[in-house]
Design an enzyme around this catalytic site. Structure first.
Site, PDB file in Angstrom:
ATOM      1  N   ARG A  11       0.829  -1.216   0.000  1.00 27.59           N
ATOM      2  CA  ARG A  11       0.000   0.000   0.000  1.00 27.59           C
ATOM      3  C   ARG A  11       0.869   1.275   0.000  1.00 27.59           C
ATOM      4  NH1 ARG A  11      -3.195  -3.643  -0.558  1.00 27.59           N
ATOM      5  NH2 ARG A  11      -5.330  -3.660   0.232  1.00 27.59           N
ATOM      6  N   SER A  33     -10.738  -0.676   3.185  1.00 31.84           N
ATOM      7  CA  SER A  33      -9.957  -0.883   4.414  1.00 31.84           C
ATOM      8  C   SER A  33      -9.547   0.482   4.958  1.00 31.84           C
ATOM      9  CB  SER A  33      -8.674  -1.660   4.122  1.00 31.84           C
ATOM     10  OG  SER A  33      -8.955  -2.895   3.552  1.00 31.84           O
ATOM     11  N   GLU A  79      -4.837   3.618   6.302  1.00 33.19           N
ATOM     12  CA  GLU A  79      -4.463   3.512   4.890  1.00 33.19           C
ATOM     13  C   GLU A  79      -5.074   4.700   4.145  1.00 33.19           C
ATOM     14  OE1 GLU A  79      -5.496  -0.361   2.863  1.00 33.19           O
ATOM     15  OE2 GLU A  79      -6.427   1.028   1.479  1.00 33.19           O
TER      16      GLU A  79
END
Ligand code: EPU
Length: 343
Positions: free
Chosen positions: A169, A243, A339
């Site tokens: 990520r 997420s 995130e």
């Protein structure tokens, strides 16, 4: 020749962020042609105001209800085949293409490589920024290069895979070069024939339950869409940004200590010897799954997803995220990090 994108003022961004938070942009420019972006970057308003590049708005959280600057919404379209050989295809997608539609297009053509990334909401241009990943595949696996525009000069640069410095990520665009470039197109190297990746989580179980022994590319794509639909909210109904936290990576010794107390703790071994632990599991074990108040909550089917039921503010999610971080750290001694990008 200069082509200027029409600039609007006081635009409500509610429909431009998947959390569905109300936020007003002082200026708003929608880019449909790449030349419009170049002219905008060289314009006075862009030089003097702060700016925000908004792609699909699937990974942002507006903390305030006013953005005092220019919001640039990228909407450039186009998918073209650059090279086609016996088994290799190089395909270019413009940044404003919808990611799930791009994946569907490749699958329909019979091109392998991005099918496990099906149904991830967002635009092509945002996908490399956080190296999107799901079901045992990451964008970087099929990424060849991208073109990006320098936000100070309006000049274009090609970034190779190495230059993008991809991680879990992560990429150079989220770190060292944050705010300096805007991705305008991405090239992928796909295969006309390749083994399917069925190893992750419940893909095999899902196919078995549906009587599919040897899935086709299309069947795998559809299975992944169905698995995601069962676990993640439909953002048209419930606001969220997928997420919310990244899965933390911890030292092996810390993991072994935890395993003594929680023998069934799910985990993935990392190549460097450390261990990745699902944040969703940590959050559920900390008692948050399904928690909600009037406006925000933790999704009942996947604790990694924070949701906005309506009528709330970005700060409600920020506060909830803080509370979750504190309780996970108190219980497990593990820090979990968002995130999602806060604006
Ligand atoms: N788990 C729980 N409780 C929960 C959620 C998960 O115990 O509420 C456990 C599951 O049982 C499983 C493990 O945690 O053992 C992993 O769960 P899952 O397979 O759902 O994956 P994840 O780690 O929660 C990651 C990505 C998702 C991606 C899925 C599938 C991150 C931050 N998230 O989630 O990506 O779709 O794997 O590959 O890496 C996104 O980035 O927006 C996203 C949805």
């Amino acid at each position: 020749m200069c082509i200027f994108a029409p600039m609007k003022t006081n635009v409500n961004l509610k429909d431009y962020n998947s959390f569905g938070f109300h936020a007003v942009a002082k200026h708003f420019a929608e880019i449909n042609e790449i030349q419009e972006l170049e002219s905008l970057i060289r314009s006075d308003v862009f030089k003097h105001e702060k700016y925000l590049i908004l792609s699909g708005g699937n990974n942002v959280l507006f903390r305030d209800d006013f953005f005092d600057g220019v919001v640039v919404h990228i909407n450039t379209k186009g998918i073209e085949t650059l090279e086609e050989q016996k088994n290799n295809v190089v395909v270019r997608a413009q940044a404003g293409e919808d990611w799930p539609e791009f994946v569907r297009f490749c699958v329909e053509k019979g091109w392998h490589g991005v099918e496990n990334l099906a149904h991830i909401p967002g635009k092509v241009g945002a996908a490399p920024v956080q190296n999107i990943g799901a079901y045992g595949m990451e964008l970087k696996d099929k990424f060849l290069r991208c073109e990006a525009m320098d936000l100070t000069t309006g000049e274009t640069k090609v970034f190779t895979k190495e230059e993008c410095r991809f991680g879990y990520r992560e990429s150079v665009f989220k770190n060292e070069l944050k705010g300096q470039y805007i991705i305008t197109s991405v090239d992928f190297l796909l295969k006309k024939d390749a083994p399917l990746n069925l190893e992750y989580g419940n893909i095999k179980a899902y196919l078995e339950q549906n009587g599919i022994e040897r899935p086709t590319l299309q069947q795998l794509h559809d299975a992944i869409c169905a698995i995601r639909d069962a676990k993640l909210p439909d953002v048209k109904q419930i606001g969220c940004a997928g997420s919310f936290f990244k899965n933390p990576v911890i030292e092996k010794s810390q993991f072994e200590d935890l395993q003594k107390d929680y023998p069934n703790i799910p985990h993935y071994d990392e190549p460097d010897g450390r261990v990745k632990v699902p944040a969703g599991w940590l959050i559920e074990q900390s008692g948050w799954k399904g928690w909600r108040n009037e406006h925000v909550g933790v999704y009942e089917k996947q604790a990694l997803v924070l949701v906005h039921f309506g009528g709330g503010k970005g700060e409600d999610i920020v506060y909830l995220a803080k509370c979750i971080q504190v309780s996970v750290e108190e219980k497990f001694g593990i820090k979990i990090c968002p995130e999602v990008n806060f604006v």
